[in-house]
Structure formats: structure tokens, C-alpha cells
Design an enzyme around this catalytic site. Structure first.
Site, PDB file in Angstrom:
ATOM      1  N   ARG A 117       0.821  -1.218   0.000  1.00  0.00           N
ATOM      2  CA  ARG A 117       0.000   0.000   0.000  1.00  0.00           C
ATOM      3  C   ARG A 117       0.861   1.277   0.000  1.00  0.00           C
ATOM      4  NH1 ARG A 117      -3.889  -0.641   4.767  1.00  0.00           N
ATOM      5  NH2 ARG A 117      -2.123  -1.789   5.616  1.00  0.00           N
ATOM      6  N   GLU A 118       1.949   1.236  -0.786  1.00  0.00           N
ATOM      7  CA  GLU A 118       2.870   2.375  -0.825  1.00  0.00           C
ATOM      8  C   GLU A 118       2.183   3.643  -1.323  1.00  0.00           C
ATOM      9  OE1 GLU A 118       3.377  -0.617  -2.070  1.00  0.00           O
ATOM     10  OE2 GLU A 118       5.424  -1.324  -1.722  1.00  0.00           O
ATOM     11  N   GLU A 139     -22.862  -2.424  19.614  1.00  0.00           N
ATOM     12  CA  GLU A 139     -21.886  -3.049  18.699  1.00  0.00           C
ATOM     13  C   GLU A 139     -20.437  -2.664  18.985  1.00  0.00           C
ATOM     14  OE1 GLU A 139     -23.077  -2.779  14.529  1.00  0.00           O
ATOM     15  OE2 GLU A 139     -25.174  -3.052  15.034  1.00  0.00           O
ATOM     16  N   HIS A 181     -32.327  -4.086   7.758  1.00  0.00           N
ATOM     17  CA  HIS A 181     -31.906  -2.715   7.473  1.00  0.00           C
ATOM     18  C   HIS A 181     -31.200  -2.676   6.132  1.00  0.00           C
ATOM     19  CE1 HIS A 181     -29.793   1.040   7.590  1.00  0.00           C
ATOM     20  NE2 HIS A 181     -28.669   0.379   7.414  1.00  0.00           N
ATOM     21  N   HIS A 204     -24.653  11.685   8.328  1.00  0.00           N
ATOM     22  CA  HIS A 204     -23.350  11.859   7.682  1.00  0.00           C
ATOM     23  C   HIS A 204     -22.720  13.215   7.943  1.00  0.00           C
ATOM     24  CE1 HIS A 204     -25.264   8.552   5.531  1.00  0.00           C
ATOM     25  NE2 HIS A 204     -24.048   8.089   5.460  1.00  0.00           N
TER      26      HIS A 204
HETATM   27  N1  GLN Z   1     -26.117  -2.356  12.406  1.00  0.00           N
HETATM   28  C1  GLN Z   1     -25.106  -1.688  11.633  1.00  0.00           C
HETATM   29  C2  GLN Z   1     -24.745  -0.347  12.229  1.00  0.00           C
HETATM   30  O1  GLN Z   1     -25.584   0.313  12.795  1.00  0.00           O
HETATM   31  C3  GLN Z   1     -25.558  -1.468  10.221  1.00  0.00           C
HETATM   32  C4  GLN Z   1     -24.435  -0.994   9.400  1.00  0.00           C
HETATM   33  C5  GLN Z   1     -24.844  -0.594   8.017  1.00  0.00           C
HETATM   34  O2  GLN Z   1     -25.950  -0.233   7.805  1.00  0.00           O
HETATM   35  N2  GLN Z   1     -23.949  -0.640   7.095  1.00  0.00           N
HETATM   36  O3  GLN Z   1     -23.598   0.080  12.097  1.00  0.00           O
HETATM   37 ZN    ZN Z   2     -26.938   1.031   6.635  1.00  0.00          ZN
END
Ligand code: GLN
Ligand code: ZN
Length: 751
Positions: A15-16, A480, A637, A690
Site C-alpha cells: 500500500r505504498e 456493537e 436494514h 453523515h
Molecule cells: N447495524 C449496523 C450499524 O448500525 C448497520 C451498518 C450498516 O448499515 N452498514 O452500524
Molecule cells: Zn446502513
């Protein structure tokens, strides 16, 4: 007959280029130093190819960021807003990733790969003109090494079709024809016989009649007096092959791995040359060299062998570099895979076998190793697990269907879970702080004990649950914290899945990913998430969602074995994750979310293949989730909002609740719901995560109201878009509080 590759990776085997780019961006090295690294990498890569006996070696497959962006520069398709930046390379990076005063151009996935390109912004009034300085420089460098290279260009139609266009697409393509012509003339000054590869992968995606007419017109013009080879990849391009046979192109490079239906008849009849892309540029399993050679021989019996070439199915950009750094990988697994460099050997040896040429000692070694790998793969106990195979063959319709229809079970779930109207929840993850990352690293490297690690993670879970209770969310998550990646976390715990040390593949710019290797029959030796989630549930009386990654997403973000159908592998994965679903339910978890973040991107490029994909993908999800009792609620999701063409499929997954990314898409999703309705309950994201900005309660109220205009309140969930793990706690806490307060306010009015 010659050997070729469509293109070679450029990020560097260590990965240079990534390191140099990031050093340049943070002001640690100069532009000259960056360019020097780039030049050294190009030379190294050409020498690799030359030494491996590749005849047609590309230039202009190198890029500081992306080849589509390079093409924008080559055509002077530079939007006005970047014109104030004097320095060319800095302007280039501003277009790619933005700078203090410029927004970046959009980025999106390159066909069905995990590589992202920078979406060009085109308008009819742009001053298109050639700029081939980059190509000239690379040509000179290659010549210095004694290489007469082919030049890779993205063809005008694919370039425009993949762009954001203001005005008329066709008019822009027509404006680009003279520019490409000029470029071709310039290239011919370097060498009158120069070989030009024009990439037109757009034509594997069900081109229309007008597209094909345009194709004929463009290549009638461009190929008149030049050595043009059109490359298509990722699928077959039969319609385009037939049209191009009528133009003066020299030949085509075709994908015979993904486009096994490729027909070369029209091309051969018209006297064109054909590149048989038989070595997979998208996956890492060894090619069956003898089988490929026999296939090519059969295909070309009636053809002048000078007109047939052997190469990679697509650019090797999509696979890692070399096995030489895989020092820890299981020796058997290692023997079953080929990265880019090993693929060069495969191409050379296949070519020699087809031509009945004598093999060198080294070639013989490659071939013997290959035969052994193919043989052991067929029987190895590391791959073949009869118990898993039996489970898949014994699947019945019952395994693919919830025991009770949605309308009945949703009533039971409401009784069981007692959530209010407009229930609030999140998508699963909570902020991943630097301390947390360090904790996981330390545990992985043996710096801290398992006991210490677990107690720390549990502390975080506890805080997270307390926070969620404090703002009065309805369905909680554990956060998570133990996961660095939603696929890797599960992959590491499953049989049949391995990880590489250095299997990096460029995803975008300087960013690389290391996809898991699904090499064998997949099963789940023990619980994967139960301990964390039951702990979280023990802290609250509210329902705690169990969070899992779905089988289709596991596959779509991995290198999947090629010695059985994807469907079979998906069903194995589905059963392994189903075991976890069952374990969670048995441990008292009443809501289980199975994320299928990557379901959409796995869609085939050709329409005629969609039904088959949908069938196994949806069935896999259903195998994973149908096992639960009617009163257990299944969520899923998805990370995108373009749903119009896949609504039936989404509904067929038969989840009880689906959360969907929405906030960034101008509610385009909601229009679909308005038009066709939706069976289950739905949580369209009510704010965009975001950005670090904290959305106000009023703003979210407005968003919920917009949703309620197209969906009945009794079906609507209130949640943010996904990705809380990328944010900071300071942003997440007030945002979620405003979200819950907003839901409450709207709820009051509904009473
Ligand atoms: N459960 C995951 C999170 O909340 C879902 C991630 C995703 O949607 N890519 O990060
Ligand atoms: Zn997502």
C-alpha cells in the site's frame, strides 16, 4: 496469440501509494516525492508483468485516485467551480475529495464492484479538449524499460453514461468524438501502431437500441485508422459484440468468467481479434489451468490463432497483489488462491498450453502446483463438511417461511413488545471512540486479558443502555462496541471463512479493504453475539434488539468460493446465521435485526439474471429469519433508498420491520411508498447522520410529518439513518434526544 491483462492494481503491494497519498495530503511530503513514489510503483508493476511474460502491458491504468477522474482531466471536463485552483494535482484532489473551500465530486460504485469512481459532472457547454500529458509520461517510462505498451482509455460512451449530465447525453458524446479522435492522433505520434484499449463496460448492462446505434457510430469514427480494442467486462456483451463487428475496430477483450455466454462468432466472422478473459480479475481462487486451456482450444478451433489472445476477465485492480506476504495463512488455503501476480503466471501457462508451446521448469512448477490445488480443493476436509451439506440439502419450504402470515404475527408482536405508536429505535451501532479501538486492538494483540476486555466492553454497553433509557428510546440496542466491521466480526467466528494478512483491495482513493475469504462449507461453532446482547437485555425492561449481519451481505462483501454455486454458499451462510437467531431467541431476545446492507449491490448487471439472484438472496434471508416464533419480531436494514425496482423483492423478504436510509435522498423513497404501499412496518431514516450537525426537534417533526403523508402512522418507526458509529457521542446524544422528543410530539398530536 498474445497474453494481456486489462489493467493492473496500483495502490502498491505494501500500500505504498496509499501511504504516499496520505502523507502528501497531510503536508508531510512534497508533490515531487509523491510523483516519485507513483513512478516507482508503475515501473515495478510493469516489470512484474514483463517478467511474467505478459505481452500487452497497459499504461494509464495507474491513477492517483481514480481512472474516471483521470478521464475527466484528459477531456478537460473540469467544472467551473474547481478552475480557481492553479496547481493541477491539487485541483485533481479537490475534485476527488474536496478541500477547505471546494466540495468533492460525488463518488459511486463502479458497476457491481466495491471499487468507487468519482462521478464526472458534464455539461454541453464544457470546453472539451485533449490533455494527454499523463499518458505521454507513462509511455516514456514504459519505453525506458523496453516495453511497448497498450494505452488504456475509458471509452466515450461509458464515460458519459456514468456521469452526471446537464443537458443532452448524446450531444455530449458527439462533442467528445472529435476530442477522442485528436487523442488517438496524438497517441499515434508516439507509435503509429500503438494499441489502444477502450473500456466500454457500460455495454454489459442491457444496452438499448439507441445505445447500440451510438456505439456503431462512435467506433466507426474512432477506429478508422487506429488499432482500437474495445474491452467489456463483468458480464457478456453479445449485443455490443455484434455491433462492433461491423466497425473498423481491431478486436475486443471479453470477460469469459462472468460473461460465460459471450459469443465471439460475429467478431470472428468479421475478422476481428478476440481477447478471451478467462482468468478471474474479481476473485482469488486459482484458475483451473488445464481446463481453461482446453476451453480456449475448443473455442478457437476454427479460428486463426493469431487472432486470439488470453488474459484477465477485467482489471486485476479488484484482487490483491501477491501471496508473498501471506506468511500466516493456512498452507492449504494459500495453495487454493491466486492474487494478481499469481494470476499473471496462470495467463502465461494457459497461453503456452493452448499454443502447445514448451513449458519452462518454472511453468511446470506452476502447472503442477495448480493441478494439486485443484485436486485438494475437491476433497479437502477443510472445505467439505457433510453435516453442513446435509443441512442445505434437507431444507424444505417450511424453513423458508414464517409459521404465521405478517398480519397475524404483527398483532402478537405488539402484544409481546408493547411499543407505542411511532416507536423509536436506532440502527445498531453507537460511536466507536479511539479508546474503544485501542481496547479491541490490545485484546487482539494479547496485550490485555479476555476478562479485562469483556468487562470494559460491558461497561460501554451499560453506559449505552443507560443513555438510551435516559432519552426514552423504545427499542434499544447494545451498541456493537465489540465489532470493528459488520462482516469481519461474524466471518472471524464462522467455520469456512478465512482472513488474509495482506489481501488489500482498493475501494476508493487511498482506502483499501481486506475482504474475508469464504473458502469452505460455512457453519457456526458457537454463539457469536448472545453474551453481549443478553447482558444488554439484562439491564433494561425495554426490548433489546439482537443485531446480526445477513447472509447476502456476508457474501457480497467477501471473496466467495467458486467451486459451488453462490446459492449453495448463501444457504450455508443463512443456516449458520439462523443458528445465532435461534440462540438469541432462546436466550429471551424478542427483537432481532438481520442487516442486509449489501443486498442491493449484489444485483446482477444483466436483467435476465436478476430473477435468479432475487430468488436465492431472498430465500437466504428467509432461511435465516423464518425459524423464530410469530411473536418474535424480525427487523432488517438497508443502506440505500433507490428501491423503485426492487420493492417486490424487499417485500418478499417478509421482515416485520425494515429501516432504510432516507434522509439524503430527498424523500425519494417515500414517493415509492406512496405509489405502491408496503406490507410491513418501516423506519425511513429521519435525519442524516453523515454530518456532525445536530438536527433540531422541529426539523425532525417536519420529517416525520412528511413520512406520515405517505405511510399510515401505525406502520411507521422513527430512527436515524445508519452509521452512528462514525459519529461522536457529543453529536449522537443531542441528536437522538431531539429525535425521541420529536416522535413524542407527533404522537401527542395523533391522539
Ligand atoms: N447495524 C449496523 C450499524 O448500525 C448497520 C451498518 C450498516 O448499515 N452498514 O452500524
Ligand atoms: Zn446502513
Amino acid at each position: 496469440m498474445a497474453t494481456y491483462v486489462i489493467g493492473f492494481p496500483r495502490i502498491g503491494e505494501q500500500r505504498e501509494l496509499k501511504r504516499a497519498l496520505e502523507a502528501y495530503w497531510s503536508g508531510k511530503i512534497s508533490q515531487d516525492e509523491l510523483k516519485k513514489t507513483a513512478s516507482e510503483l508503475r515501473k515495478r508493476h510493469w516489470i512484474y508483468q514483463k517478467n511474467a511474460g505478459i505481452d500487452l502491458i497497459s499504461i494509464n491504468d495507474f491513477s492517483f485516485y481514480d481512472n474516471m477522474l483521470d478521464t475527466s482531466i484528459m477531456l478537460n471536463a473540469i467544472p467551473q467551480k474547481y478552475k480557481d485552483i492553479e496547481n493541477e494535482l491539487d485541483r485533481y484532489f479537490a475534485m476527488a475529495r474536496g478541500d477547505a473551500t471546494h466540495k468533492a465530486q460525488e463518488m459511486t460504485k463502479w458497476f457491481n464492484t466495491n471499487y468507487h469512481y468519482i462521478v464526472p459532472e458534464l455539461s454541453e457547454d464544457m470546453d472539451f479538449k485533449p490533455n494527454i500529458e499523463k499518458i505521454k509520461e507513462e509511455y516514456k517510462e514504459a519505453k525506458e524499460l523496453g516495453i511497448e505498451p497498450k494505452v488504456n482509455l475509458i471509452g466515450p460512451i461509458t464515460f458519459v453514461k456514468l456521469s452526471k449530465v446537464k443537458g443532452d447525453e448524446k450531444a455530449i458524446i458527439e462533442k467528445l468524438i472529435p476530442v477522442y479522435k485528436e487523442i488517438i492522433q496524438e497517441l499515434k505520434k508516439l507509435n503509429p501502431q500503438i494499441i489502444i484499449q477502450m473500456d466500454e463496460p457500460y455495454f454489459v448492462t442491457n444496452p438499448t437500441k439507441e445505445d447500440l446505434e451510438l456505439l456503431e457510430k462512435v467506433y466507426n469514427e474512432l477506429a478508422k485508422d487506429a488499432n482500437i480494442y474495445v474491452a467489456t467486462y463483468f458480464e457478456h456483451s453479445n449485443e455490443a459484440n455484434e455491433v462492433l463487428a461491423k466497425t473498423p475496430i481491431k478486436g475486443m477483450f471479453l470477460d469469459f468468467v462472468h460473461g460465460s455466454e459471450n459469443s465471439i462468432k460475429a467478431l470472428v466472422d468479421a475478422g476481428k481479434e478476440v481477447g478471451i478473459g478467462i482468468v478471474n480479475g474479481r476473485n482469488v481462487w486459482v484458475n483451473d489451468i488445464e481446463k481453461s486451456a482446453a476451453f480456449v482450444k475448443g473455442l478457437t478451433e476454427a479460428v486463426d490463432s493469431d487472432k486470439v489472445h488470453i488474459g484477465s476477465s477485467c482489471s486485476l485492480l479488484h484482487v490483491p497483489y501477491t501471496l508473498k506476504y501471506e506468511t500466516k495463512m493456512d498452507e492449504d488455503i494459500k495453495s487454493w488462491i491466486s492474487y494478481a501476480l499469481e494470476k499473471l503466471d496462470e495467463i502465461r501457462v494457459i497461453n503456452k498450453l493452448v499454443k502447445d508451446e514448451e513449458l519452462s521448469e518454472y511453468d511446470k512448477e506452476v502447472l503442477e502446483g495448480n493441478k494439486l490445488a485443484i485436486a485438494t480443493r475437491k476433497t479437502s476436509k477443510k472445505i467439505h463438511d457433510p453435516i453442513v451439506q446435509d443441512r442445505v440439502s434437507n431444507l424444505t419450504e417450511k424453513d423458508k417461511k414464517r409459521s404465521v402470515p405478517f398480519e397475524e404475527r404483527i398483532k402478537l408482536q405488539h402484544e409481546n413488545l408493547k411499543y407505542p405508536i411511532l416507536p423509536t429505535t436506532t440502527i445498531g451501532s453507537f460511536p466507536q471512540t479511539p479508546e474503544l479501538r485501542k481496547l479491541r486492538r490490545d485484546y487482539k494483540n494479547g496485550v490485555i486479558s479476555e476478562e479485562k476486555y469483556k468487562s470494559k466492553i460491558k461497561e460501554m454497553i451499560k453506559e449505552c443502555v443507560e443513555f438510551q433509557e435516559s432519552i426514552d428510546l423504545d427499542v434499544l440496542v447494545h451498541g456493537e462496541f465489540e465489532r470493528n466491521d459488520m462482516v469481519e466480526y461474524f466471518g472471524e467466528q464462522l467455520n469456512g471463512v478465512a482472513f488474509s494478512q495482506n489481501g488489500w483491495v482498493q475501494s476508493y482513493g487511498s482506502r483499501c479493504v481486506k475482504p474475508p475469504l469464504i473458502y469452505g462449507d460455512v457453519s457456526r461453532p458457537k454463539d457469536m453475539t448472545v453474551e453481549w446482547i443478553t447482558y444488554a437485555q439484562s439491564l433494561t425492561d425495554k426490548p433489546m434488539k439482537g443485531m446480526l449481519t445477513g447472509p447476502v451481505t456476508m457474501l457480497n462483501w467477501s471473496f466467495v468460493r467458486d467451486d459451488q454455486s453462490k446459492k449453495t454458499t448463501a444457504y450455508q451462510m443463512a443456516l449458520a446465521i439462523r443458528d445465532e437467531v435461534e440462540a438469541l431467541e432462546a436466550a429471551g431476545i424478542k427483537v432481532i435485526q438481520v442487516d442486509e446492507a449489501a443486498l442491493r449491490e449484489g444485483y446482477p448487471l444483466r436483467n435476465e439474471k436478476r430473477a435468479d439472484y432475487e430468488d436465492w438472496a431472498i430465500t437466504s434471508f428467509r432461511i435465516t429469519t423464518s425459524v423464530v416464533k410469530p411473536e418474535t419480531q424480525i427487523h432488517t436494514h438497508m443502506c440505500y433508498s433507490e428501491f423503485s425496482d426492487i420493492m417486490d423483492a424487499i417485500e418478499a423478504m417478509d421482515a416485520d420491520v425494515i429501516s432504510i436510509e432516507n434522509a439524503r435522498s430527498d424523500n425519494s423513497l417515500l414517493k415509492i411508498f406512496k405509489e405502491r404501499g408496503y406490507k410491513g412496518e418501516i423506519g425511513p431514516g429521519v435525519y442524516d447522520i453523515h454530518s456532525p450537525r445536530v438536527p433540531s426537534k422541529e426539523e425532525i417533526v417536519e420529517q416525520i410529518n412528511a413520512i406520515l403523508e405517505v405511510l399510515p402512522a401505525k406502520k411507521v418507526w422513527v430512527n436515524p439513518d445508519c452509521g452512528l458509529k462514525t459519529r461522536k457521542w457529543e453529536e449522537v446524544k443531542p441528536s437522538l434526544k431531539n429525535m425521541v422528543d420529536a416522535a413524542k410530539e407527533v404522537r401527542e398530536k395523533l391522539k
